[in-house]
Every structure is written in structure tokens, then in C-alpha cells.
Scaffold this motif. Sequence first.
Motif, PDB file in Angstrom:
ATOM      1  N   ALA A  88      54.975  25.069  25.760  1.00 14.88           N
ATOM      2  CA  ALA A  88      54.735  26.144  24.795  1.00 14.88           C
ATOM      3  C   ALA A  88      54.237  27.400  25.494  1.00 14.88           C
ATOM      4  N   LEU A  89      53.333  27.237  26.467  1.00  8.62           N
ATOM      5  CA  LEU A  89      52.818  28.378  27.215  1.00  8.62           C
ATOM      6  C   LEU A  89      53.927  29.023  28.036  1.00  8.62           C
ATOM      7  N   PHE A  90      54.779  28.199  28.634  1.00 10.36           N
ATOM      8  CA  PHE A  90      55.890  28.732  29.416  1.00 10.36           C
ATOM      9  C   PHE A  90      56.836  29.551  28.535  1.00 10.36           C
ATOM     10  N   ALA A  91      57.167  29.013  27.361  1.00 12.61           N
ATOM     11  CA  ALA A  91      58.095  29.696  26.457  1.00 12.61           C
ATOM     12  C   ALA A  91      57.526  31.039  25.992  1.00 12.61           C
ATOM     13  N   SER A  92      56.254  31.057  25.630  1.00 13.56           N
ATOM     14  CA  SER A  92      55.652  32.304  25.161  1.00 13.56           C
ATOM     15  C   SER A  92      55.514  33.317  26.298  1.00 13.56           C
ATOM     16  N   SER A  93      55.170  32.845  27.483  1.00 10.76           N
ATOM     17  CA  SER A  93      55.042  33.749  28.635  1.00 10.76           C
ATOM     18  C   SER A  93      56.400  34.328  29.015  1.00 10.76           C
ATOM     19  N   ALA A  94      57.444  33.483  28.981  1.00 10.80           N
ATOM     20  CA  ALA A  94      58.781  33.951  29.305  1.00 10.80           C
ATOM     21  C   ALA A  94      59.260  34.991  28.296  1.00 10.80           C
ATOM     22  N   ALA A  95      58.985  34.749  27.016  1.00 11.45           N
ATOM     23  CA  ALA A  95      59.380  35.698  25.972  1.00 11.45           C
ATOM     24  C   ALA A  95      58.674  37.033  26.155  1.00 11.45           C
ATOM     25  N   THR A  96      57.395  36.973  26.496  1.00  9.96           N
ATOM     26  CA  THR A  96      56.632  38.205  26.728  1.00  9.96           C
ATOM     27  C   THR A  96      57.200  38.974  27.908  1.00  9.96           C
ATOM     28  N   LEU A  97      57.498  38.249  28.997  1.00  8.08           N
ATOM     29  CA  LEU A  97      58.036  38.893  30.194  1.00  8.08           C
ATOM     30  C   LEU A  97      59.388  39.544  29.911  1.00  8.08           C
ATOM     31  N   LEU A  98      60.263  38.831  29.189  1.00  7.39           N
ATOM     32  CA  LEU A  98      61.579  39.384  28.868  1.00  7.39           C
ATOM     33  C   LEU A  98      61.469  40.627  27.996  1.00  7.39           C
ATOM     34  N   THR A  99      60.513  40.612  27.064  1.00  9.63           N
ATOM     35  CA  THR A  99      60.313  41.780  26.200  1.00  9.63           C
ATOM     36  C   THR A  99      59.809  42.974  27.000  1.00  9.63           C
ATOM     37  N   GLN A 100      58.869  42.711  27.891  1.00 15.69           N
ATOM     38  CA  GLN A 100      58.310  43.789  28.703  1.00 15.69           C
ATOM     39  C   GLN A 100      59.345  44.407  29.634  1.00 15.69           C
ATOM     40  N   GLN A 101      60.279  43.595  30.114  1.00 20.73           N
ATOM     41  CA  GLN A 101      61.248  44.067  31.101  1.00 20.73           C
ATOM     42  C   GLN A 101      62.623  44.381  30.495  1.00 20.73           C
ATOM     43  N   SER A 102      62.734  44.394  29.165  1.00 19.57           N
ATOM     44  CA  SER A 102      64.039  44.599  28.527  1.00 19.57           C
ATOM     45  C   SER A 102      64.649  45.950  28.894  1.00 19.57           C
ATOM     46  N   SER A 103      63.836  46.992  28.943  1.00 16.50           N
ATOM     47  CA  SER A 103      64.381  48.313  29.283  1.00 16.50           C
ATOM     48  C   SER A 103      64.864  48.346  30.730  1.00 16.50           C
ATOM     49  N   LEU A 104      64.131  47.685  31.625  1.00 16.46           N
ATOM     50  CA  LEU A 104      64.555  47.624  33.022  1.00 16.46           C
ATOM     51  C   LEU A 104      65.846  46.822  33.160  1.00 16.46           C
ATOM     52  N   GLU A 105      65.961  45.740  32.392  1.00 16.73           N
ATOM     53  CA  GLU A 105      67.183  44.930  32.424  1.00 16.73           C
ATOM     54  C   GLU A 105      68.389  45.761  31.981  1.00 16.73           C
ATOM     55  N   ARG A 106      68.223  46.524  30.902  1.00 13.34           N
ATOM     56  CA  ARG A 106      69.324  47.364  30.430  1.00 13.34           C
ATOM     57  C   ARG A 106      69.696  48.417  31.463  1.00 13.34           C
ATOM     58  N   PHE A 107      68.678  48.948  32.137  1.00 13.09           N
ATOM     59  CA  PHE A 107      68.923  49.975  33.144  1.00 13.09           C
ATOM     60  C   PHE A 107      69.699  49.412  34.333  1.00 13.09           C
ATOM     61  N   LEU A 108      69.323  48.210  34.766  1.00 12.26           N
ATOM     62  CA  LEU A 108      69.939  47.620  35.949  1.00 12.26           C
ATOM     63  C   LEU A 108      71.273  46.941  35.648  1.00 12.26           C
ATOM     64  N   TYR A 109      71.371  46.262  34.497  1.00 12.90           N
ATOM     65  CA  TYR A 109      72.531  45.417  34.225  1.00 12.90           C
ATOM     66  C   TYR A 109      73.317  45.816  32.977  1.00 12.90           C
ATOM     67  N   GLY A 110      72.891  46.843  32.283  1.00 16.51           N
ATOM     68  CA  GLY A 110      73.583  47.244  31.071  1.00 16.51           C
ATOM     69  C   GLY A 110      74.888  47.975  31.351  1.00 16.51           C
ATOM     70  N   THR A 111      75.892  47.738  30.499  1.00 16.12           N
ATOM     71  CA  THR A 111      77.186  48.408  30.619  1.00 16.12           C
ATOM     72  C   THR A 111      77.855  48.395  29.248  1.00 16.12           C
ATOM     73  N   PRO A 112      78.655  49.398  28.888  1.00 14.06           N
ATOM     74  CA  PRO A 112      79.286  49.408  27.559  1.00 14.06           C
ATOM     75  C   PRO A 112      80.384  48.360  27.447  1.00 14.06           C
ATOM     76  N   CYS A 113      80.519  47.759  26.277  1.00 15.84           N
ATOM     77  CA  CYS A 113      81.564  46.770  26.019  1.00 15.84           C
ATOM     78  C   CYS A 113      82.914  47.475  25.940  1.00 15.84           C
ATOM     79  N   THR A 114      83.927  46.870  26.527  1.00 15.10           N
ATOM     80  CA  THR A 114      85.260  47.466  26.525  1.00 15.10           C
ATOM     81  C   THR A 114      85.946  47.344  25.178  1.00 15.10           C
ATOM     82  N   SER A 115      85.404  46.500  24.275  1.00 18.58           N
ATOM     83  CA  SER A 115      86.026  46.313  22.966  1.00 18.58           C
ATOM     84  C   SER A 115      85.293  47.057  21.858  1.00 18.58           C
ATOM     85  N   CYS A 116      84.006  46.740  21.676  1.00 18.59           N
ATOM     86  CA  CYS A 116      83.266  47.327  20.556  1.00 18.59           C
ATOM     87  C   CYS A 116      82.365  48.483  20.974  1.00 18.59           C
ATOM     88  N   ARG A 117      82.281  48.740  22.301  1.00 21.42           N
ATOM     89  CA  ARG A 117      81.423  49.789  22.856  1.00 21.42           C
ATOM     90  C   ARG A 117      79.942  49.522  22.635  1.00 21.42           C
TER      91      ARG A 117
END
Length: 220
Positions: A81-110
Motif C-alpha cells: 500500500a505504501l509503495f502504491a501511494s508513493s508511486a502515485a505521488t511520484l508520477l503525479t509530481q513528475q507528470s509535466s516532466l514526463e510530457r516534456f521528455l516523452y510527449g508527442t502528438p498522436c498521428t490519428s486524433c492529435r
Amino acid sequence: MGRKGSIYYRAHSYHTKVPPEGIARLIEHYTDPGDWVLDPFCGSGMTGVASLMSGRQGLLSDLSPAAVHIANNYVTPIDPALFASSAATLLTQQSSLERFLYGTPCTSCRGGAVIEYTVWSDVFACPTCATEIVFWLGGVDATTGAVAPTIHCSGCGADWAKRSLRWSTSVPVLQSVRCATCRKRWQEPISDAARARGQSFDADSIPHWHPTTPFEPSRE
């Protein structure tokens, strides 16, 4: 001997990896519950996982710091339970960085898509004219994935066996993408713009501690 789709096997990638379910069968055949099982070349630690699954004690060792790190985290008890909550917190905190590094527009729906992984290719220098030869482009059939016995140099026209070439560097050549909106998955060649964007990341300074010891020429 165990499937490569098990949750233990897929938790972290590692070369020469063996599903722990297959190792557990051997451990149960040759040892008794409570025995110690030694793996001096443990790699990702699958023998340790198999030992725990079988009610044995594992003793793991490896020369690779990465292997020891991965293996240690595989066999260290945690609070789910602690691992799941910590992982969720980390992913939320780093979501903008993830989009910056790995984000790209979809070729179908954009919509917002994510680069799940990138394929890198070795680059070799032609022994005759020093022209750079990208192995993915010159030595791999894009349709079948078959590796050609020789690689053609566009500079001097010579054909070379891979073992005759001197490794120069590695470059990204292909990326696998998943769209979070329409659920489409596809692969596409790395564009010049995407490659330049990745190189811009390399030029940025890293604000946190990270290993700085370079790989040896063998890159092993």
C-alpha cells in the motif's frame, strides 16, 4: 520452465534473464525448505526471487552495480500500500516532466501520446573512407527485421562484415508510441526534429547527483 509474461519477470528488464518460476522448480528439486541457495552471478536476482517463492534463503552477488541494485530491490520486502501511494505521488509530481521528455502528438486524433521506448542503433566508421554507417539503416531489413551479413558503405561503396567495423557512437532510429486518448499504438522512424530535441536534452545540465564514470570501449 516458467513464462516470460509473469509479474516477476516483467517488473524490470535485464539481459539473459530467466523466469523465476523455472528456477524455482530446480531449487525445489535439489534443496529442502529453509536451505540456502547461492548465486554468485545473480544478474537481476531471479534466483533470489525463486528462493523466496520456494521457502529458501538466497545469497546473491554480482560484479555489476546495476545488477546488485535491481536484485536487491526485487527481494527486499515492502509495504504494498505504501509503495502504491508513493508511486502515485511520484508520477503525479513528475507528470509535466514526463510530457516534456516523452510527449508527442498522436498521428490519428492529435491527442496526447507518449513515447514508450526508443530503439538505438550502433554507428560504425568505414575502415576505408571513415564514412559513418548507421547499422539500423544499412544492416537491418526494415520489413523482416533480418540482419544482413554485410553492411554497405555509401561513401566508398565497399561492403563490410560488422566485426570489421570500428564502433563510433549510437543514435536513436525508431520510437514506439502510445496514445492515451484513442489507445492507438504505432512505431515510427526518429525524425530529424525529434533527434535534435533529444540532443538538446543531453546539452542540459542535470541538477541532481548521477554517475559520471564513462563506459569502457567495450560498453559492457
